[in-house]
Design an enzyme around this catalytic site. Structure first.
Site, mmCIF file in Angstrom:
data_model
loop_
_atom_site.group_PDB
_atom_site.id
_atom_site.type_symbol
_atom_site.label_atom_id
_atom_site.label_comp_id
_atom_site.label_asym_id
_atom_site.label_seq_id
_atom_site.Cartn_x
_atom_site.Cartn_y
_atom_site.Cartn_z
ATOM 1 N N LYS A 1 72.852 -111.261 59.987
ATOM 2 C CA LYS A 1 72.261 -111.581 60.122
ATOM 3 C C LYS A 1 71.790 -113.455 59.823
ATOM 4 O O LYS A 1 70.709 -113.232 58.983
ATOM 5 C CB LYS A 1 71.936 -111.270 57.975
ATOM 6 C CG LYS A 1 71.826 -108.749 58.020
ATOM 7 C CD LYS A 1 71.649 -109.194 56.809
ATOM 8 C CE LYS A 1 71.894 -107.290 57.003
ATOM 9 N NZ LYS A 1 71.604 -106.409 55.525
ATOM 10 N N LYS B 1 71.867 -96.973 65.411
ATOM 11 C CA LYS B 1 71.998 -95.901 63.699
ATOM 12 C C LYS B 1 70.045 -95.222 63.686
ATOM 13 O O LYS B 1 69.611 -96.370 63.677
ATOM 14 C CB LYS B 1 72.750 -95.853 63.357
ATOM 15 C CG LYS B 1 72.707 -97.348 62.134
ATOM 16 C CD LYS B 1 73.422 -97.472 61.274
ATOM 17 C CE LYS B 1 73.352 -98.591 60.856
ATOM 18 N NZ LYS B 1 74.337 -98.929 59.232
ATOM 19 N N LYS C 1 65.631 -97.134 58.291
ATOM 20 C CA LYS C 1 64.556 -97.506 57.455
ATOM 21 C C LYS C 1 63.689 -98.372 57.771
ATOM 22 O O LYS C 1 62.642 -98.277 58.214
ATOM 23 C CB LYS C 1 64.257 -97.339 56.194
ATOM 24 C CG LYS C 1 65.391 -96.152 55.203
ATOM 25 C CD LYS C 1 65.203 -97.147 53.943
ATOM 26 C CE LYS C 1 65.695 -96.126 52.856
ATOM 27 N NZ LYS C 1 66.240 -96.427 51.732
#
Length: 365
Positions: free
Chosen positions: A151, A231, A234
Site C-alpha cells: 500500500k 481475488k 469491492k
C-alpha cells in the site's frame, strides 16, 4: 536467513506456514487441534466497515466466524473503524458503512448472545494499548510487513497510521488475551507480529498475554468473475466482477452468466490452467456445501453455460435469505446501534482490567 528457535509448537507451525506454502494444511490442522472447544480459548477477529460484504468475504471469513461461535466459549468480533481511516473517509459514509456491516454480520449468522459484536472505536483501550505496543516495535520490523510494502507503493509512502496498522491489529488481539485468530494467508505475518509482541511484553514485564494461534480457513479464495487471476474485491472497477450479498437474484444470474471461463466447454477443476472454470467450481462447492469433487461430478455432461446456471441456483439459494435479512435490519438503525452499544459495553468489561494491568506493569500506575 537464520530462523529463531521456537520451543512452542504453534510458532513452529507458523514458521512452516510462512516459509513453506506446501505445509499450510498441516499448520491449519495443528491449530485446529488446539481449539479447546470444551474447556476454553478466546477468538478475536475484526472486519473493516467497507459496506456490505461480497461473496468472497462471506466464504473466506464470515461463514467461518459463524461456526466458531459454537466451537469456543468466548468470541469477539469487531467492526474495526479505527483501521478504516488509514484511507480517506467520508464521515457520513463511514457511519452508514458501520451500520451496514453490523446488519450484514447479523444477517450472516453472528449472534450477539454467543459473540461480542462491537465497534472498535467505542473501546478506547484499543488505541492506548496500540501506543504501548508500538513502543516495543521497531520500524524495520513494520517496514517488512506485506501490507505496508504493497500500500505504501500505491500511496507514495502512505500515512503513519498505515505504517502502524499492524500494531493496532496486535493490540486488538492481545487486549482480550485472545488465544485464536481466524486469518487468511495474507494476514499470517501480521499475526506473527502479535505473537512477537506478546512475547516481548511478557519477557519485559512478566507473563500476561497468551501468544495467539492462527485459525486458517480451509475455504479457497473466491476470484473475480472478470479476472480470475485476482481475488474478488469491492474495489474492482468492473461491476460484473463481484457478487454482493445484497445483489438481487437477477443481478447474481447476470454476473455469473458473464463470468470469464475459456474455450473448453467441459467443466473441470484445474486452477492453474483453467482459473475461470475452477473459480465457478469453488463457488458452487462452497455455496452448495459439497466437496470440489462432488461439484465436478454434478457438472458431468454439462457445458460451462449450463453449469453456470447450476452455480447460480446454489448462490441464489444461499444469498437470498441473507439479502432479505440485511434489508430488514437496515430499516431499523436504532436496533443496530443498540446491538453495537451493548457489544461495546461487554468488550470494555473485558478490556479495561487487562489495560489496567498493562498500565501497572509498565509503570503508569
Amino acid at each position: 536467513m537464520a530462523l529463531p528457535v521456537r520451543t512452542n509448537m504453534k510458532h513452529l507451525f507458523g514458521l512452516i506456514h510462512k516459509f513453506n506454502s506446501s505445509k499450510r494444511l498441516l499448520c491449519s490442522a495443528a491449530c485446529s487441534g488446539n481449539k479447546e472447544p470444551a474447556g476454553g480459548g478466546r477468538v478475536f477477529s475484526g472486519i473493516q466497515p467497507t459496506g456490505v460484504p461480497h461473496l468472497g468475504n462471506y466464504l473466506g471469513a464470515l461463514e467461518n466466524w459463524v461456526s466458531l461461535q459454537s466451537q469456543f466459549p468466548s468470541v469477539l468480533y469487531s467492526i474495526v473503524d479505527l483501521h478504516s481511516i488509514t484511507q480517506p473517509q467520508d464521515p457520513a459514509q463511514l457511519r452508514s458503512n458501520i451500520l451496514d456491516m453490523a446488519a450484514s454480520l447479523l444477517a450472516c449468522g453472528i449472534d450477539p448472545e454467543r459473540a461480542v459484536l462491537f465497534q472498535q472505536s467505542q473501546v478506547s483501550e484499543h488505541a492506548e494499548l496500540s501506543w504501548i505496543l508500538g513502543c516495543l516495535t521497531s520500524m524495520p520490523r513494520l517496514r517488512h510487513l506485506p501490507q505496508w510494502k504493497m500500500k505504501s507503493k500505491q500511496k507514495n509512502e502512505g500515512s503513519v497510521g498505515l505504517f502502524t496498522y499492524p500494531v493496532l491489529q496486535a493490540a486488538d488481539i492481545l487486549l482480550y488475551k485472545s488465544t485464536h485468530v481466524p486469518v487468511g494467508e495474507d494476514q499470517v505475518q501480521h499475526l506473527e507480529l502479535a505473537q512477537d509482541l506478546a512475547r516481548i511484553f511478557n519477557n519485559r514485564y512478566g507473563d500476561l498475554f497468551p501468544e495467539p494461534a492462527a485459525l486458517l480457513s480451509s475455504t479457497r479464495k473466491v476470484k473475480s468473475l472478470r479476472d480470475p487471476s485476482v481475488k474478488m474485491s469491492k474495489s474492482d472497477p468492473h461491476m460484473m466482477a463481484t457478487i454482493s450479498l445484497t445483489d438481487s437474484s437477477d443481478d447474481i444470474a447476470l454476473k455469473l452468466r458473464r463470468a470469464v471461463t475459456d474455450f473448453n466447454s467441459e467443466v473441470t477443476f484445474d486452477p492453474e490452467t483453467r482459473p475461470g472454470v475452477s473459480n465457478l467450481v469453488t463457488i458452487h462447492a462452497a455455496m452448495a456445501m459439497i466437496g470440489v469433487e462432488e461439484a465436478v461430478s454434478q457438472a458431468a455432461g454439462l457445458d460451462t453455460g449450463a453449469y453456470k446456471r447450476l452455480v447460480t441456483e446454489a448462490v441464489i439459494q444461499r444469498v437470498t435469505p441473507i439479502r432479505e435479512e440485511i434489508q430488514r435490519l437496515r430499516a431499523d438503525p436504532q436496533h443496530l446501534e443498540g446491538v453495537l452499544r451493548e457489544g461495546g459495553c461487554r468488550a470494555r468489561e473485558l478490556a479495561a482490567p487487562v489495560l489496567r494491568e498493562v498500565r501497572q506493569r509498565v509503570g503508569f500506575s
